[in-house]
Design a protein around this motif. Structure first.
Motif, PDB file in Angstrom:
ATOM      1  N   TYR A 275      -7.004  -3.754   4.300  1.00  0.00           N
ATOM      2  CA  TYR A 275      -5.956  -2.729   5.073  1.00  0.00           C
ATOM      3  C   TYR A 275      -6.084  -2.530   6.558  1.00  0.00           C
ATOM      4  N   GLY A 276      -5.295  -2.164   7.278  1.00  0.00           N
ATOM      5  CA  GLY A 276      -5.308  -1.939   8.666  1.00  0.00           C
ATOM      6  C   GLY A 276      -5.083  -3.337   9.296  1.00  0.00           C
ATOM      7  N   THR A 277      -4.672  -3.998   8.470  1.00  0.00           N
ATOM      8  CA  THR A 277      -4.380  -5.514   9.087  1.00  0.00           C
ATOM      9  C   THR A 277      -3.585  -5.781  10.282  1.00  0.00           C
ATOM     10  N   LEU A 278      -2.615  -4.849  10.271  1.00  0.00           N
ATOM     11  CA  LEU A 278      -1.619  -4.646  11.510  1.00  0.00           C
ATOM     12  C   LEU A 278      -1.869  -3.577  12.350  1.00  0.00           C
ATOM     13  N   CYS A 279      -2.916  -2.928  12.063  1.00  0.00           N
ATOM     14  CA  CYS A 279      -3.484  -1.447  12.746  1.00  0.00           C
ATOM     15  C   CYS A 279      -2.308  -0.709  13.014  1.00  0.00           C
TER      16      CYS A 279
ATOM     17  N   GLY B 134       0.723  -1.169  -0.065  1.00  0.00           N
ATOM     18  CA  GLY B 134      -0.149   0.075   0.034  1.00  0.00           C
ATOM     19  C   GLY B 134       0.862   1.184   0.053  1.00  0.00           C
ATOM     20  N   LEU B 135       0.412   2.244  -0.825  1.00  0.00           N
ATOM     21  CA  LEU B 135       1.348   3.382  -0.996  1.00  0.00           C
ATOM     22  C   LEU B 135       0.971   4.635  -0.359  1.00  0.00           C
ATOM     23  N   TRP B 136      -0.030   4.530   0.595  1.00  0.00           N
ATOM     24  CA  TRP B 136      -0.755   5.593   1.091  1.00  0.00           C
ATOM     25  C   TRP B 136       0.206   6.539   1.900  1.00  0.00           C
ATOM     26  N   GLN B 137       1.374   5.904   2.507  1.00  0.00           N
ATOM     27  CA  GLN B 137       2.210   6.502   3.187  1.00  0.00           C
ATOM     28  C   GLN B 137       3.181   7.348   2.374  1.00  0.00           C
TER      29      GLN B 137
ATOM     30  N   HIS C  29      -8.993 -16.420   5.923  1.00  0.00           N
ATOM     31  CA  HIS C  29     -10.386 -16.353   5.448  1.00  0.00           C
ATOM     32  C   HIS C  29     -10.558 -16.547   4.016  1.00  0.00           C
ATOM     33  N   PRO C  30     -11.439 -17.314   3.265  1.00  0.00           N
ATOM     34  CA  PRO C  30     -11.195 -17.693   2.065  1.00  0.00           C
ATOM     35  C   PRO C  30     -11.602 -16.442   1.091  1.00  0.00           C
ATOM     36  N   PHE C  31     -12.491 -15.512   1.616  1.00  0.00           N
ATOM     37  CA  PHE C  31     -12.974 -14.454   0.944  1.00  0.00           C
ATOM     38  C   PHE C  31     -12.086 -13.164   0.618  1.00  0.00           C
ATOM     39  N   VAL C  32     -10.866 -13.449   1.400  1.00  0.00           N
ATOM     40  CA  VAL C  32      -9.891 -12.395   1.311  1.00  0.00           C
ATOM     41  C   VAL C  32      -8.680 -12.754   0.265  1.00  0.00           C
ATOM     42  N   GLY C  33      -8.811 -11.705  -0.579  1.00  0.00           N
ATOM     43  CA  GLY C  33      -7.740 -11.993  -1.759  1.00  0.00           C
ATOM     44  C   GLY C  33      -6.376 -11.625  -1.375  1.00  0.00           C
ATOM     45  N   GLY C  34      -6.140 -10.767  -0.728  1.00  0.00           N
ATOM     46  CA  GLY C  34      -4.804 -10.623  -0.033  1.00  0.00           C
ATOM     47  C   GLY C  34      -4.604  -9.244   1.132  1.00  0.00           C
ATOM     48  N   VAL C  35      -3.698  -9.094   1.576  1.00  0.00           N
ATOM     49  CA  VAL C  35      -3.575  -7.943   2.528  1.00  0.00           C
ATOM     50  C   VAL C  35      -2.848  -6.936   2.060  1.00  0.00           C
ATOM     51  N   LEU C  36      -3.055  -5.589   2.203  1.00  0.00           N
ATOM     52  CA  LEU C  36      -2.444  -4.423   1.678  1.00  0.00           C
ATOM     53  C   LEU C  36      -1.625  -3.906   2.885  1.00  0.00           C
TER      54      LEU C  36
END
Length: 344
Positions: free
Chosen positions: A204-208, A25-28, A282-289
């Protein structure tokens, strides 16, 4: 010399495209509040990722589009990249074809490309049903070759179901929402709708904001605006969720201790590894940003360890014991469904 990054071992399909299940993720890049790095160092970090098989980059904030677009132009073969950007509509908009086309061309100019790999669409006001008109025009532009795939961003369960039903099978490939061990709102309907329509969550926010890491184990609750420990904008947001909506700092420390114990069971994996694995399972998760401070601090090699293990039933039970003591399962009523926090 930087250590090599192990290649991804898990992939997900977005439409007809296979992508790794960890994305950058490039928001930073949007603000110096996350730190500033030399442009060459940022591009070197991106090059390391692409060379290792992590070719998915996402977001449009600040100069993100121009940086990733310029990086793509310098590659011998930019087709190995998969870039997601956004069109966000926050104010009153009459989405005629001309308006939608200009929005898409703006993204194309930013990325310096002829086709958008994944255009993620956000619409602020659900009461204005013109979002369906906007999506219809995006579908038409997709057929004309401007866009490869269309995704959503921060849409709730009801509207994802409505949109996918109205537009038809395969029209929407993804929805980007917040999802973590702390924020489990996608478990209350969103996951079922995604499975129904073959839509993948990009989380997103997976690691808070990196609170779900060894860095915070055993540490006192930080002052959100203190000078001793300076928090990023993301960390202030997630600290509010932990302290106000989810539970308390003491309970959060209990969660970190459990995640540390699970990491030790699996040979010394990091807390972040366990938190990411919980979401990816979770099977509906494509990936973590994973938001990256490219050229400043990098956790690419550690993040890749998430592919080397699976959580056991005991691991899950230990995590659930903490969640049962928190307000995790009640966030859907206190905060609202996915994306509600941006529409308050």
């Amino acid at each position: 010399m930087s250590s090599p990054i192990p290649p991804p071992r898990e992939f997900s399909r977005l439409g007809q495209v296979s992508v790794p299940r960890i994305w950058t993720g490039l928001w930073q890049l949007s603000s110096s509040a996350w730190g500033s790095a030399d442009l060459d160092d940022i591009k070197k970090s991106m090059g390391r990722l692409v060379d290792s098989g992590y070719y998915f980059f996402a977001d449009h904030y600040g100069p993100a589009e121009s940086i990733v677009g310029d990086f793509a132009r310098q590659l011998p073969d930019s087709s190995k990249l998969y870039i997601a950007t956004k069109w966000c509509v926050f104010h009153k908009c009459i989405p005629t074809r001309e308006v939608v086309l200009e929005a898409v061309k703006g993204r194309l100019r930013g990325l310096q490309t002829k086709r958008i790999d994944l255009l993620q669409f956000h619409w602020q006001d659900y009461n204005d049903k013109a979002y369906l008109d906007a999506l219809y025009h995006l579908q038409c532009l997709q057929l004309e070759g401007y866009i490869s795939n269309i995704g959503l961003c921060n849409f709730d369960t009801k509207h994802v179901d409505e949109i996918c039903t109205q537009l038809g099978p395969g029209a929407i490939v993804s929805n980007q929402v917040q999802f973590s061990i702390i924020d489990t709102r996608p478990l209350h309907g969103m996951g079922d709708v995604c499975m129904k329509h073959d839509v993948k969550l990009l989380t997103y926010g997976t690691l808070c904001g990196n609170f779900l890491s060894d860095r915070w184990l055993g540490q006192p609750s930080p002052d959100p605006y203190g000078e001793e420990v300076v928090l990023t904008p993301s960390q202030r947001k997630y600290l509010d969720i932990i302290l106000i909506s989810w539970g308390s700092w003491e309970l959060f420390q209990s969660l970190l201790r459990v995640l540390r114990l699970i990491g030790d069971r699996h040979g010394g994996l990091s807390i972040a590894n366990i938190a990411m694995r919980w979401v990816l399972d979770h099977p509906f998760v494509g990936g973590v940003l994973i938001g990256a401070r490219l050229g400043i601090t990098e956790h690419f090699t550690d993040n890749a360890k998430v592919f080397n293990f699976r959580l056991s039933p005991q691991d899950r039970a230990d995590i659930e014991e903490i969640l049962a003591r928190s307000n995790s399962r009640r966030l859907i009523t206190t905060i609202g469904d996915c994306g509600a926090e941006y529409r308050a």
